[in-house]
Scaffold this active site. Structure first.
Site, PDB file in Angstrom:
ATOM      1  CB  VAL A  41      -0.825   0.137   1.169  1.00  0.00           C
ATOM      2  CG1 VAL A  41      -1.407   1.419   1.463  1.00  0.00           C
ATOM      3  CG2 VAL A  41      -1.897  -0.914   0.904  1.00  0.00           C
ATOM      4  CB  CYS A  42       4.005   2.118   1.803  1.00  0.00           C
ATOM      5  SG  CYS A  42       5.185   3.513   1.886  1.00  0.00           S
ATOM      6  CE  LYS A  51       3.602  11.372   2.751  1.00  0.00           C
ATOM      7  NZ  LYS A  51       2.674  10.722   2.342  1.00  0.00           N
ATOM      8  CB  ALA A 114       0.053 -16.831   1.072  1.00  0.00           C
ATOM      9  N   GLY A 180     -13.022  13.087   8.261  1.00  0.00           N
ATOM     10  CA  GLY A 180     -11.758  12.471   9.015  1.00  0.00           C
ATOM     11  C   GLY A 180     -10.789  13.520   9.206  1.00  0.00           C
ATOM     12  N   GLY A 181     -10.371  13.974  10.306  1.00  0.00           N
ATOM     13  CA  GLY A 181      -9.393  15.065  10.384  1.00  0.00           C
ATOM     14  C   GLY A 181      -8.056  14.431  10.932  1.00  0.00           C
ATOM     15  N   GLY A 270      -9.448   6.088   9.285  1.00  0.00           N
ATOM     16  CA  GLY A 270      -8.661   5.041   9.837  1.00  0.00           C
ATOM     17  C   GLY A 270      -8.482   3.824   9.039  1.00  0.00           C
ATOM     18  CB  ALA A 319       5.979   2.774   5.751  1.00  0.00           C
ATOM     19  CG  HIS A 443      23.810  30.727  10.724  1.00  0.00           C
ATOM     20  ND1 HIS A 443      22.559  30.940  11.393  1.00  0.00           N
ATOM     21  CD2 HIS A 443      24.381  31.861  10.346  1.00  0.00           C
ATOM     22  CE1 HIS A 443      22.358  32.152  11.106  1.00  0.00           C
ATOM     23  NE2 HIS A 443      23.039  32.759  10.431  1.00  0.00           N
TER      24      HIS A 443
END
Length: 469
Positions: A41-42, A51, A114, A180-181, A270, A319, A443
């Protein structure tokens, strides 16, 4: 392929690392995956494609924000076909990489469904309808999870989507409702809002992103309120009804019309573990009341021949947690001293700004009555944040007063998902505040905010002054 020393079921971010680790230890490994391509799924319908789309959304926002600095771009022209091709190209390249690594390591990759015949035998159902049996010495279950779709929302209309449907990007709806938040709903809401949808989010709880500290959520919510049409908390969705005009949604909450029509609805409430229909009843594997496979700290189940990792084996369903469990499971199998004892599992919300945290949260510290000091460093004092014109960020440390150990880190702001890894290292290695404060940070960077927060604990931060009380 009649026998494997180790068989891994599921080729997601838990499964294929487990197979690779076993092969690296010289084992004969079979990796069984129900889908044609590995990645789970990822890679196929989650982390990676979302992403890719969030990257595009960020570009759109940055182009619009640039007008404030004297750089004006025209209105973006969105080519959905090219956008889908970009997303699918990323997926294809990564799945191809996994397949190549299987070959390089000698892992046999098999497409099949399986199910356990017993504690040493799998029945494999192939896509062509044929079946065969595979015996094994040890098995690792890494079957992952799937989006939860409560029956009240399952009305049989494709305009009601789960995260998989949303990532397919069939069109850009004029009006989108996100139910869903949590992080998935907000991330996808950001994508569609950037592409031009009017996005409304409803959450049954009193707050969005309930697992995160409120001071970290606040800057994100403030920005989301400018991107979304509305965010409604303490709001319940009572029913969904399909009509020609769209999906009619009946809601219950303060300050909103009880019935509204949307072109599409994303249900993001979820995920649930994929532990059913695996034939586990033919083994000694035990499942808890939520459907998760019970495991110990070495990822072993109640069956001595079977281990389980990743989403199917419990929260948090992330993941990177699955990948770590894969290493633990295989190391334990080959007799190395290993167990899952990590205390800093990072959580990242890839919205804009990003939100990330690890270790103990401030909310948890208060609930446990821990003697801690919470240090916040506002990004308004960061030269790098100022140069990016993104000063809404915040870095916070949860530090134990007695030992000065860093127990938790939280960050909201641009690139928080990258910055949190330093926090993970600090928490995991029991670093004290001075370790962080005395480590030279380049920096100007946003990473300096971690150093300065630590400086503020032991005295005064260079760019932040707190009068002594």
């Amino acid at each position: 392929m009649s026998h494997a020393e180790i068989v891994v079921i599921g080729a997601g971010p838990g499964g294929y690392p487990a197979a690779f680790a076993a092969a690296d230890h010289g084992k004969k490994v079979v990796l069984v995956n129900e889908e044609q391509n590995p990645g789970g799924v990822c890679l196929q319908r989650g982390c990676i494609p979302s992403k890719a789309l969030l990257h595009v959304a960020k570009l759109i926002h940055e182009a619009a924000d640039a007008a404030e600095h004297g750089l004006t771009f025209g209105k973006p022209k969105i080519d959905l076909d090219k956008l889908r091709a970009f997303k699918n190209g990323v997926i294809g390249q990564l799945t191809g990489g996994i397949q190549s690594l299987c070959k390089a390591r000698g892992v046999t990759l098999v497409q099949a469904r399986a199910t356990f015949a017993n504690s040493n035998t799998l029945n494999l159902a192939k896509p062509d309808g044929s079946t065969e049996q595979l015996t094994f010495d040890k098995a690792v279950i890494a079957t992952g999870s799937q989006p939860a779709m409560p029956p009240i929302f399952a009305i049989g209309d494709s305009r009601v989507m789960d995260s998989t449907g949303a990532l397919a990007l069939e069109d850009i709806p004029k009006k989108l409702l996100v139910i869903g938040g949590g992080y998935i709903g907000l991330e996808m809401g950001c994508v569609y809002a950037a592409l031009g949808s009017e996005v409304t989010v409803v959450e049954a709880l009193p707050v969005i992103l309930a697992a995160a500290d409120r001071d970290l959520v606040r800057p994100l919510q403030k920005r989301l309120e400018t991107q979304f049409k509305a965010i409604h908390v303490n709001t319940k969705v009572l029913s969904l009804t399909a009509s020609k005009a769209g999906i009619v949604v009946e809601m219950q909450g303060e300050g909103l019309e009880p019935k509204q029509t949307f072109d599409r609805v994303l249900v993001s409430v979820g995920r649930k573990p994929n532990s059913k229909n695996l034939g586990l009843e033919n083994t000694k594997v035990q499942i808890d009341e939520k459907g998760f496979i019970k495991i110990d700290r070495c990822c072993r189940t109640a069956d001595p021949n079977i281990l389980a990792i990743g989403d199917v084996a419990g929260e948090p369903m992330l993941a990177h947690k699955a990948t770590r469990e894969a290493k633990v499971a295989i190391e334990a199998l080959v007799g190395e001293p290993a167990e899952f004892d990590n205390i800093a599992i990072p959580a990242v919300v890839f919205t804009d700004p990003e939100l990330a945290w690890c270790g103990l949260t401030e909310t948890e510290a208060k609930a446990q009555e821990r003697d801690v000091k919470v240090i916040r460093f506002a990004w308004a004092a960061s030269g790098r944040a100022q140069s990016l014109a993104r000063t809404e960020g915040l870095t916070k440390l949860i530090v134990e007063n007695k030992t000065e150990r860093i127990l938790g880190v939280g960050i909201v702001g641009v690139g928080a998902g990258e910055l949190i890894s330093e926090g993970v290292l600090a928490v995991e290695t029991a670093a004290v505040a001075r370790d962080l404060a005395d480590s030279i940070h380049p920096h100007p960077t946003l990473s300096e905010t971690l150093m300065e927060a630590a400086e503020a604990f032991i005295g005064q931060a260079t760019h932040m002054y707190r009068p002594n009380r």
